[in-house]
Design a protein around this motif. Structure first.
Motif, PDB file in Angstrom:
ATOM      1  N   ALA A 195       6.403  11.003   0.728  1.00 65.04           N
ATOM      2  CA  ALA A 195       7.053  11.952  -0.180  1.00 65.04           C
ATOM      3  C   ALA A 195       6.205  13.221  -0.271  1.00 65.04           C
ATOM      4  N   ASN A 196       6.865  14.365  -0.253  1.00 61.89           N
ATOM      5  CA  ASN A 196       6.238  15.690  -0.374  1.00 61.89           C
ATOM      6  C   ASN A 196       5.566  16.191   0.901  1.00 61.89           C
ATOM      7  N   ILE A 197       5.612  15.421   1.995  1.00 62.76           N
ATOM      8  CA  ILE A 197       5.132  15.932   3.274  1.00 62.76           C
ATOM      9  C   ILE A 197       6.221  16.827   3.850  1.00 62.76           C
ATOM     10  N   ASN A 220      -1.322   7.865  -1.099  1.00 68.02           N
ATOM     11  CA  ASN A 220      -0.133   8.201  -0.326  1.00 68.02           C
ATOM     12  C   ASN A 220      -0.545   9.222   0.731  1.00 68.02           C
ATOM     13  N   ALA A 221       0.400   9.581   1.596  1.00 70.66           N
ATOM     14  CA  ALA A 221       0.057  10.455   2.714  1.00 70.66           C
ATOM     15  C   ALA A 221      -0.466  11.809   2.239  1.00 70.66           C
ATOM     16  N   GLU A 229      -0.235  12.517   9.388  1.00 67.16           N
ATOM     17  CA  GLU A 229       1.022  13.244   9.541  1.00 67.16           C
ATOM     18  C   GLU A 229       1.909  12.598  10.599  1.00 67.16           C
ATOM     19  N   SER A 230       1.285  11.924  11.566  1.00 64.10           N
ATOM     20  CA  SER A 230       2.085  11.251  12.583  1.00 64.10           C
ATOM     21  C   SER A 230       2.807  10.037  11.998  1.00 64.10           C
ATOM     22  N   VAL A 231       2.210   9.404  11.000  1.00 63.49           N
ATOM     23  CA  VAL A 231       2.886   8.301  10.308  1.00 63.49           C
ATOM     24  C   VAL A 231       4.202   8.793   9.719  1.00 63.49           C
ATOM     25  N   CYS A 232       4.139   9.959   9.110  1.00 62.93           N
ATOM     26  CA  CYS A 232       5.331  10.503   8.461  1.00 62.93           C
ATOM     27  C   CYS A 232       6.330  11.047   9.474  1.00 62.93           C
ATOM     28  N   ALA A 233       5.837  11.509  10.610  1.00 60.03           N
ATOM     29  CA  ALA A 233       6.741  11.979  11.663  1.00 60.03           C
ATOM     30  C   ALA A 233       7.593  10.833  12.194  1.00 60.03           C
TER      31      ALA A 233
END
Length: 218
Positions: free
Chosen positions: A75-77, A14-15, A41-45
């Motif tokens: 999750a959790n980022i 996961n991220a 982190e850009s994926v999650c942004a």
């Protein structure tokens, strides 16, 4: 897929797990690790971006499924991690990573959508414009046609740079040459000729060709 449109392979992690693999090296200045962390982190942004208006219920349902998959992956980022990606991106760009230089431009001043015209007097926006254009020119010098195309658009759109049709054509010529597209002078004439003098047109055609030859030479 990140905000830059690049597909990132987390290798089954996961991220948070993927970032943990690279974060220590990134924080000590490893540009390669920094770019990997940025991409993750850009994926999650991306998950914070507003959803599109879907007329087709099936397409909307597919979008919601993809967003839920992304929510689990990220999750959790934390919001702090999403914002710190810009620091890692800058580190990678300063180290010479052409993709990072392009991504810096695509992210905008704060990593979020912002009206550049409305905020043109903001010191943060002014500094970003200066850095972003320099990065794009550096990437263009590394034979990145996408960077050349972005510069062509920027000189035409008057949002990031002052309108300059001669430079817009220059980078359009360079982009076409860098991509191996054999466009004739007549084709560029149809697109730019009416807005330029004969002298400016000839100079832009020559300058764009030279940029591509210099940056893309083997």
């Amino acid at each position: 897929m990140g905000r830059n449109g690049r597909v990132i392979d987390f290798g089954g992690k996961n991220a948070q797990e993927y970032i943990a693999q690279w974060i220590a090296a990134a924080r000590t200045g490893d540009a390669n690790a920094a770019y990997k962390v940025y991409q993750a982190e850009s994926v999650c942004a991306n998950n914070d971006e507003p959803g599109a208006e879907y007329q087709n219920p099936a397409e909307h349902a597919q979008f919601l499924r993809e967003r839920e998959t992304l929510r689990k992956l990220c999750a959790n980022i934390t919001p702090t991690q999403l914002q710190e990606r810009m620091r890692f991106l800058t580190l990678a760009a300063n180290a010479g990573n052409a993709d990072a230089k392009i991504d810096f431009y695509m992210e905008g001043p704060t990593g979020k959508t912002i009206d550049l015209t409305e905020n043109r007097d903001d010191p943060v926006v002014k500094k970003w414009k200066e850095d972003a254009v320099n990065y794009l020119k550096d990437a263009a010098g590394q034979c990145e046609p996408f960077a050349m195309g972005l510069l062509a658009t920027a000189y035409d759109a008057s949002e990031v740079l002052e309108h300059d049709m001669k430079l817009s054509m220059t980078y359009s010529v360079a982009e076409a040459a860098a991509r191996g597209h054999q466009l004739s002078a007549e084709q560029f004439k149809k697109r730019f000729g009416e807005q330029m003098t004969e002298t400016d047109f000839a100079e832009a055609l020559n300058a764009g060709t030279q940029i591509a030859q210099k940056s893309c030479k083997k």
